[in-house]
Design a protein around this motif. Structure first.
Motif, short mmCIF file in Angstrom:
data_model
loop_
_atom_site.label_atom_id
_atom_site.label_comp_id
_atom_site.label_asym_id
_atom_site.label_seq_id
_atom_site.Cartn_x
_atom_site.Cartn_y
_atom_site.Cartn_z
N UNK A 9 -4.80 6.73 -3.81
CA UNK A 9 -3.39 6.97 -4.03
C UNK A 9 -3.09 8.39 -4.47
N UNK A 10 -3.96 8.97 -5.31
CA UNK A 10 -3.74 10.34 -5.79
C UNK A 10 -3.80 11.34 -4.65
N UNK A 11 -4.77 11.14 -3.74
CA UNK A 11 -4.89 12.06 -2.61
C UNK A 11 -3.67 11.96 -1.70
N UNK A 12 -3.26 10.73 -1.39
CA UNK A 12 -2.08 10.54 -0.53
C UNK A 12 -0.85 11.18 -1.15
N UNK A 13 -0.66 11.01 -2.46
CA UNK A 13 0.48 11.61 -3.15
C UNK A 13 0.41 13.13 -3.09
N UNK A 14 -0.80 13.67 -3.27
CA UNK A 14 -0.98 15.12 -3.21
C UNK A 14 -0.65 15.68 -1.84
N UNK A 15 -1.08 15.00 -0.79
CA UNK A 15 -0.79 15.44 0.57
C UNK A 15 0.72 15.37 0.84
N UNK B 41 -10.95 3.26 9.33
CA UNK B 41 -9.62 2.72 9.03
C UNK B 41 -9.06 3.16 7.68
N UNK B 42 -9.94 3.47 6.73
CA UNK B 42 -9.45 3.88 5.40
C UNK B 42 -8.67 5.20 5.46
N UNK B 43 -8.86 5.97 6.56
CA UNK B 43 -8.17 7.25 6.68
C UNK B 43 -6.76 7.12 7.26
#
Length: 401
Positions: free
Chosen positions: A100-106, A125-127
């Motif tokens: 979640x942190x990476x997705x929010x950062x992007x 699939x996780x990507x």
């Protein structure tokens, strides 16, 4: 930028082989996970990016977009690099765990106006949450088979991302990727000649070969240079135009190559002959000319430091070592027609001797093969020579055009 950081650029091409961006490849000896933005000096970072991505093309100075890796910590932080959004593509490395942190950062980066690329991508699939956000996906040809490449193209079609093929080493790989629908291409495939059996050189190319042979002769005379240049009046005109320009501030107009040599020196004339013949004879993309000139200039700058070699010999070696790709003929055939010293010939053909050490050192730096850099010259000397060469080539191409 810290003294222990090294950086080089690698071109990214479109389908017509125009350079549309550069990836900035860097290494920090002190911190393998460092980013060039970590020091917080964003004004310095912007200047740095401009130095590495500015080129002179079609009569104007252009700053191309830069692909730059960011660490996961920086992506996830609230510190968004204060750089020109139109000139930066943020690369996310393949080893970043998706959470979640990476997705929010992007999402923050994209909202701020940056484009995002996924580097060295292997699908899982996780990507999916990150692919849906990304603009570009980079597939490494060396990390997958042809079938895996085709499979990835199919998997990624629903995501509407631009595909970039990296580590392309041959023209055949470039054509394959173009047929598969890739729009961007990265690798050193242009630096290898496309050998066509029975190819005949045109008049302009023959003059280049003859001129290079002449310029490699340490005992060359102005009269001999002028004799060859008479075969290409346009080349003579360009050189005389430069000599008569404000750059040399001569008190009277020069009308012959022989006169020019007397006033500005045979070394300068040899340099301009090489530059103009190189840019005029090849139908190859401008980036290949830039690459060859950067290599030649670096060889010239490093030669006295590395083995106390003559700078002019280093420059000519760099030029001639790239002529096979520019003219699409085997380097061995060029060697038969260009009279070089045995030391330079062995360096170009076999990477042997002091000149071979020089050429390998420069090639390794340009290609960001940091592990191959020699101990015989400091890394920072190579880095400074690279920076100086980038600027020199940009200024020179402006004059040549």
């Amino acid at each position: 930028m810290a003294q222990d950081i090294l950086m080089a650029r690698q071109p990214i091409y479109d389908t017509a082989l125009n350079v549309v961006a550069y990836e900035l490849l860097y290494r920090d000896k002190a911190n393998a996970n460092a980013s060039i933005f970590d020091d917080g000096n964003l004004a310095t970072s912007q200047v740095l990016v401009n130095n590495y991505t500015s080129i002179y093309n079609s009569g104007e100075l252009k700053t191309l977009p830069a692909f730059i890796n960011l660490t996961k910590d920086l992506v996830q932080s609230d510190q968004i690099p204060g750089l020109n959004r139109h000139h930066i593509v943020i690369e996310l490395l393949e080893d970043m765990a998706v959470d979640g942190d990476l997705v929010s950062g992007v999402q923050r980066l994209i909202k701020a106006g940056y484009r995002v690329a996924l580097d060295d991508f292997i699908y899982s699939p996780e990507y999916d949450p990150i692919i849906k956000l990304a603009h570009i996906v980079k597939l490494d040809l060396m990390n997958m088979t042809r079938q895996q490449l085709i499979d990835h193209v199919e998997i990624l079609k629903p995501f509407k991302v631009t595909l970039l093929a990296e580590k392309i080493e041959t023209q055949e790989e470039f054509e394959l990727c173009k047929d598969l629908g890739f729009k961007l291409f990265q690798g050193y495939f242009l630096c290898h000649p496309q050998i066509v059996e029975g190819k005949r050189l045109n008049t302009s190319e023959l003059v280049v070969i003859e001129l290079m042979s002449l310029l490699a002769d340490p005992d060359i005379t102005p009269a001999k240079i002028e004799q060859v240049l008479k075969k290409d009046p346009q080349l003579t005109y360009k050189i005389l135009r430069i000599v008569n320009s404000s750059a040399y501030a001569l008190v009277r107009k020069i009308e012959s190559i022989e006169e020019a040599v007397v006033l500005i020196g045979i070394g300068e004339i040899k340099r301009w002959c090489a530059l103009f013949s190189l840019t005029g004879a090849s139908g190859k993309p401008d980036e290949l000319t830039r690459h060859t000139l950067i290599k030649a200039r670096m060889c010239e700058l490093i030669a006295p430091t590395l083995h106390n070699l003559p700078p002019s010999s280093g420059f000519m070696m760099g030029i001639i070592s790239g002529m096979d790709a520019l003219l699409d003929i085997p380097i061995e055939d060029i060697m038969e027609q260009v009279a070089l010293t045995e030391d330079i010939e062995r360096a170009i053909l076999f990477a042997e001797g002091d000149y071979g050490d020089l050429l390998c050192s420069v090639d390794s730096f340009i290609q960001a093969k940091w592990h191959k850099l020699p101990d015989s010259v400091s890394e920072q000397q190579l880095h400074q020579a690279y920076l100086d060469s980038l600027k020199w080539v940009t200024d020179t191409m402006k004059t040549v055009e």
